[in-house]
Design a protein around this motif. Structure first.
Motif, PDB file in Angstrom:
ATOM      1  N   ASP A 128       0.830  -1.214   0.000  1.00 13.38           N
ATOM      2  CA  ASP A 128       0.000   0.000   0.000  1.00 13.38           C
ATOM      3  C   ASP A 128       0.861   1.259   0.000  1.00 13.38           C
ATOM      4  N   PHE A 129       1.967   1.229   0.745  1.00 12.02           N
ATOM      5  CA  PHE A 129       2.794   2.421   0.923  1.00 12.02           C
ATOM      6  C   PHE A 129       4.255   2.084   0.619  1.00 12.02           C
ATOM      7  N   ILE A 130       4.804   2.802  -0.361  1.00 15.50           N
ATOM      8  CA  ILE A 130       6.160   2.546  -0.837  1.00 15.50           C
ATOM      9  C   ILE A 130       7.075   3.677  -0.392  1.00 15.50           C
ATOM     10  N   MET A 131       8.121   3.339   0.334  1.00 15.91           N
ATOM     11  CA  MET A 131       9.127   4.330   0.677  1.00 15.91           C
ATOM     12  C   MET A 131      10.008   4.574  -0.541  1.00 15.91           C
ATOM     13  N   GLN A 141      10.104   6.733 -12.508  1.00 14.73           N
ATOM     14  CA  GLN A 141       9.673   5.396 -12.895  1.00 14.73           C
ATOM     15  C   GLN A 141       8.384   5.008 -12.174  1.00 14.73           C
ATOM     16  N   LEU A 142       8.325   5.316 -10.900  1.00 10.67           N
ATOM     17  CA  LEU A 142       7.153   4.944 -10.106  1.00 10.67           C
ATOM     18  C   LEU A 142       5.927   5.736 -10.536  1.00 10.67           C
ATOM     19  N   PHE A 177       8.561  15.843  -6.778  1.00 10.72           N
ATOM     20  CA  PHE A 177       7.417  14.934  -6.728  1.00 10.72           C
ATOM     21  C   PHE A 177       6.241  15.401  -7.575  1.00 10.72           C
ATOM     22  N   THR A 178       6.453  16.428  -8.392  1.00 11.61           N
ATOM     23  CA  THR A 178       5.376  17.035  -9.165  1.00 11.61           C
ATOM     24  C   THR A 178       5.488  16.654 -10.633  1.00 11.61           C
ATOM     25  N   LYS A 179       4.363  16.230 -11.199  1.00  6.23           N
ATOM     26  CA  LYS A 179       4.310  15.935 -12.630  1.00  6.23           C
ATOM     27  C   LYS A 179       2.872  16.077 -13.099  1.00  6.23           C
ATOM     28  N   ASP A 180       2.711  16.666 -14.292  1.00  6.57           N
ATOM     29  CA  ASP A 180       1.379  16.886 -14.871  1.00  6.57           C
ATOM     30  C   ASP A 180       0.479  17.671 -13.920  1.00  6.57           C
ATOM     31  N   GLY A 181       1.086  18.575 -13.160  1.00 12.08           N
ATOM     32  CA  GLY A 181       0.307  19.416 -12.266  1.00 12.08           C
ATOM     33  C   GLY A 181      -0.170  18.734 -11.002  1.00 12.08           C
ATOM     34  N   LYS A 182       0.327  17.517 -10.729  1.00  8.82           N
ATOM     35  CA  LYS A 182      -0.106  16.783  -9.530  1.00  8.82           C
ATOM     36  C   LYS A 182       1.102  16.407  -8.682  1.00  8.82           C
ATOM     37  N   LYS A 183       0.834  16.243  -7.402  1.00  7.53           N
ATOM     38  CA  LYS A 183       1.868  15.807  -6.464  1.00  7.53           C
ATOM     39  C   LYS A 183       1.697  14.306  -6.236  1.00  7.53           C
ATOM     40  N   TRP A 184       2.817  13.586  -6.234  1.00  6.40           N
ATOM     41  CA  TRP A 184       2.753  12.126  -6.190  1.00  6.40           C
ATOM     42  C   TRP A 184       3.375  11.521  -4.945  1.00  6.40           C
ATOM     43  N   MET A 379       4.987   6.905  -1.544  1.00  4.00           N
ATOM     44  CA  MET A 379       3.961   6.890  -2.576  1.00  4.00           C
ATOM     45  C   MET A 379       2.885   5.898  -2.177  1.00  4.00           C
ATOM     46  N   ILE A 380       1.654   6.167  -2.621  1.00  2.00           N
ATOM     47  CA  ILE A 380       0.502   5.385  -2.185  1.00  2.00           C
ATOM     48  C   ILE A 380      -0.042   4.578  -3.362  1.00  2.00           C
ATOM     49  N   ASN A 381      -0.128   3.283  -3.160  1.00  5.46           N
ATOM     50  CA  ASN A 381      -0.679   2.371  -4.163  1.00  5.46           C
ATOM     51  C   ASN A 381      -2.104   2.801  -4.524  1.00  5.46           C
ATOM     52  N   LYS A 382      -2.390   2.867  -5.825  1.00  3.33           N
ATOM     53  CA  LYS A 382      -3.720   3.315  -6.261  1.00  3.33           C
ATOM     54  C   LYS A 382      -4.823   2.367  -5.785  1.00  3.33           C
TER      55      LYS A 382
END
Length: 568
Positions: A128-131, A141-142, A177-184, A379-382
């Motif tokens: 669920d949660f990736i360091m 990549q992630l 951590f920003t791409k396409d106007g979103k924070k990941w 990062m949080i698994n969708k």
């Protein structure tokens, strides 16, 4: 130092407001839209609170939930295991969170990266949660894998005020951590200002020579000359190289670095600084770098710098200072912890003190600053069933452990009988007094840190104030007075620092050309410093750098910077 994505699914655990008055079934006859719109509030069903909102209101999940994450191995005591230990019990008791069987326990960071890469390639179920370590290529990549969700809404809704305040003050922390106007990525906070450069001088030499604090580069040159040619320990000039620096792999480094010297001429080398128009420029090709190199060349010729400095890494550069053959060591506020104890052991009567970095001939002054208060990120698994759980967990650590209150259960440490205990009627965290002492806890996010608390606390101590909070008492016990003073010096120059604004993955032209450009830079700079090239070779280097990809890279870096900074 960023990242193809798929559409992500909004998890059921996120807050949903369900209103029943818009489409109400009445004996098989649906009411008209206008009738629904005119219905009174009492006709609406009560707002349904999500499981996530309930957990944040109560401070824990009830009933307990299961999550999966990444946990590196720790040292266990009292017969505990990675699945059952003081931390896992804390999670369940305090937060209603249990670790599921899908949690990864990699042996080390290298194994973790390999496992993560394999999982992404094979389609294996991810936790669920990736360091995510500080690695812009991996972060990209992630993000591009499409397996993770943006965190904007979760952070805005659930992050505590300490977390939000720091992010608001330092919007640049979102850039990687920003791409396409979103924070990941969720940033995990670190102490700020802890690696800022200052100058550590042999204070016993300063006193014996009756020297004053160096306010300018000219003042420092006088000190270097006195240390070498009128050495108060009676050392021959040939045995003293007053300035301890490392030139092996870069000159903008954490020990023995030269960022402060370049800063005295208006630039910081080897990083991307803002120019007068707010655009990013590579500091090593700024005209000020030529002046700094000329000064280094002069100092090398005068014997102020050891001729083997080009072979020395940071640790080796510190050795000449700790052995008593150098009088000036550029380093951070924590030098009293390392390597200063070796100086005191090796040189009888030695003293040392932190000084501000000096100004250049035009009054310019500067050091590097690359720490926006971020240590790592998550990062949080969708497909995470409870994507907000990591925020509940980290909020608790920030609220309760980062700066514990007097009288709280964490006043003396995390767990009684582990990192603290009551011995002879008194609470102590002295390892030698505690049977089975263990402070190596399995925190998911690592230790909670309020970014500005460390330096503020040391400054308070340096100003002669008594420690009051448990955190302040801990720092007063474990940090040396020289460390307190150094923190005050750093904070007195808080406005001189230049930040490295490029923290993304390598741009397209960087991938193909950066290694050669960096090699050319290092070779040219070292040859100038060692007087194997004239100082005007810098101009030839800059022209070649620009025409061989540097100008294109600069454009790509600025395009990236605009894309991430305008998203904040």
């Amino acid at each position: 130092m960023s990242k193809l994505k798929r559409n992500w699914l909004v998890p059921a655990a996120m807050s949903l407001v369900v209103l029943a008055g818009c489409s109400n079934n009445n004996g098989g006859n649906n009411t008209s839209p206008s009738a629904s719109a005119d219905a009174s509030p009492s006709a609406s069903a009560p707002v349904e609170q999500s499981a996530a909102d309930k957990a944040f209101e109560a401070g824990k999940y009830d009933p307990a939930i299961e999550i999966s994450t990444i946990l590196m191995p720790k040292t266990y005591s009292k017969g505990e295991t990675k699945e059952n230990n003081v931390h896992t019990r804390f999670m369940e008791e305090k937060l209603g969170i249990k670790l599921s069987k899908d949690t990864w326990f990699p042996a080390d960071s290298d194994q973790y990266k390999q496992q993560l890469q394999l999982a992404l390639t094979s389609g294996e179920k991810l936790p669920d949660f990736i360091m995510v370590p500080t690695d812009p290529v991996l972060t990209n990549q992630l993000i591009d894998s499409g397996e993770f969700m943006p965190i904007d809404e979760l952070f805005d809704k659930y992050a505590n005020q300490t977390w939000k305040d720091h992010a608001a003050k330092h919007p640049e922390l979102w850039y990687p951590f920003t791409k396409d106007g979103k924070k990941w990525n969720l940033p995990i906070m670190e102490y700020t200002d802890n690696d800022d450069t200052l100058l550590w001088l042999r204070e016993d030499w300063m006193e014996k020579l009756n020297l004053q604090a160096p306010k300018t580069i000219a003042d420092l040159e006088n000190i270097l000359d006195k240390f070498k040619n009128e050495n108060p320990d009676g050392l021959a000039a040939k045995d003293v190289y007053p300035l301890a620096v490392s030139l092996k792999s870069n000159t903008n480094t954490w020990m023995g670095g030269l960022d402060w010297l370049f800063g005295a001429y208006g630039t910081i080398e080897e990083q991307w600084n803002k120019d007068a128009n707010g655009n990013l420029e590579y500091g090593s090709v700024n005209p000020g770098a030529k002046q700094a190199l000329a000064k280094m060349q002069e100092w090398m010729q005068k014997g102020y710098i050891h001729p083997d400095a080009a072979l020395w890494d940071e640790g080796k550069s510190a050795e000449i200072w700790t052995k008593g053959n150098a009088g000036v060591l550029p380093g951070a506020n924590w030098v009293p912890d390392w390597p200063a104890p070796d100086l005191l052991k090796n040189v009888k009567g030695a003293k040392y003190k932190a000084y501000p970095v000096p100004a250049g001939p035009d009054g310019k002054i500067g050091t590097k600053w690359q720490n926006s208060g971020v240590n790592s990120s998550f990062m949080i698994n969708k497909n995470a069933e409870h994507p907000e759980a990591i925020i509940l967990y980290y909020n608790y650590l920030l609220d309760n452990l980062a700066n514990p209150a007097v009288g709280s259960e964490y006043e003396y440490g995390f767990a009684k009988g582990y990192d603290w205990d009551v011995v002879d009627g008194e609470p102590t965290s002295d390892e030698s007094k505690i049977k089975d002492f263990n402070n190596d806890f399995q925190f998911i996010t690592g230790p909670a840190r309020i970014p500005d608390l460390y330096m503020k606390t040391l400054v308070k101590l340096a100003e002669g104030n008594q420690p009051e909070t448990p955190y302040e008492k801990q720092q007063s016990e474990f940090r040396k007075p020289e460390n307190w003073h150094a923190a005050k010096v750093v904070m007195s120059q808080i406005d001189i620092r230049k930040q490295n604004y490029f923290t993304g993955a390598a741009t397209p032209t960087m991938i193909s050309k950066w290694n050669l450009l960096r090699q050319s830079e290092l070779e040219t700079f070292n040859k100038i410093i060692y007087n194997k090239l004239p100082i005007d070779a810098f101009d030839t280097f800059v022209s070649s750098w620009k025409s061989n990809g540097g100008d294109q890279i600069t454009q790509e870096v600025n395009d990236w910077f605009k894309s991430v900074s305008q998203s904040q």
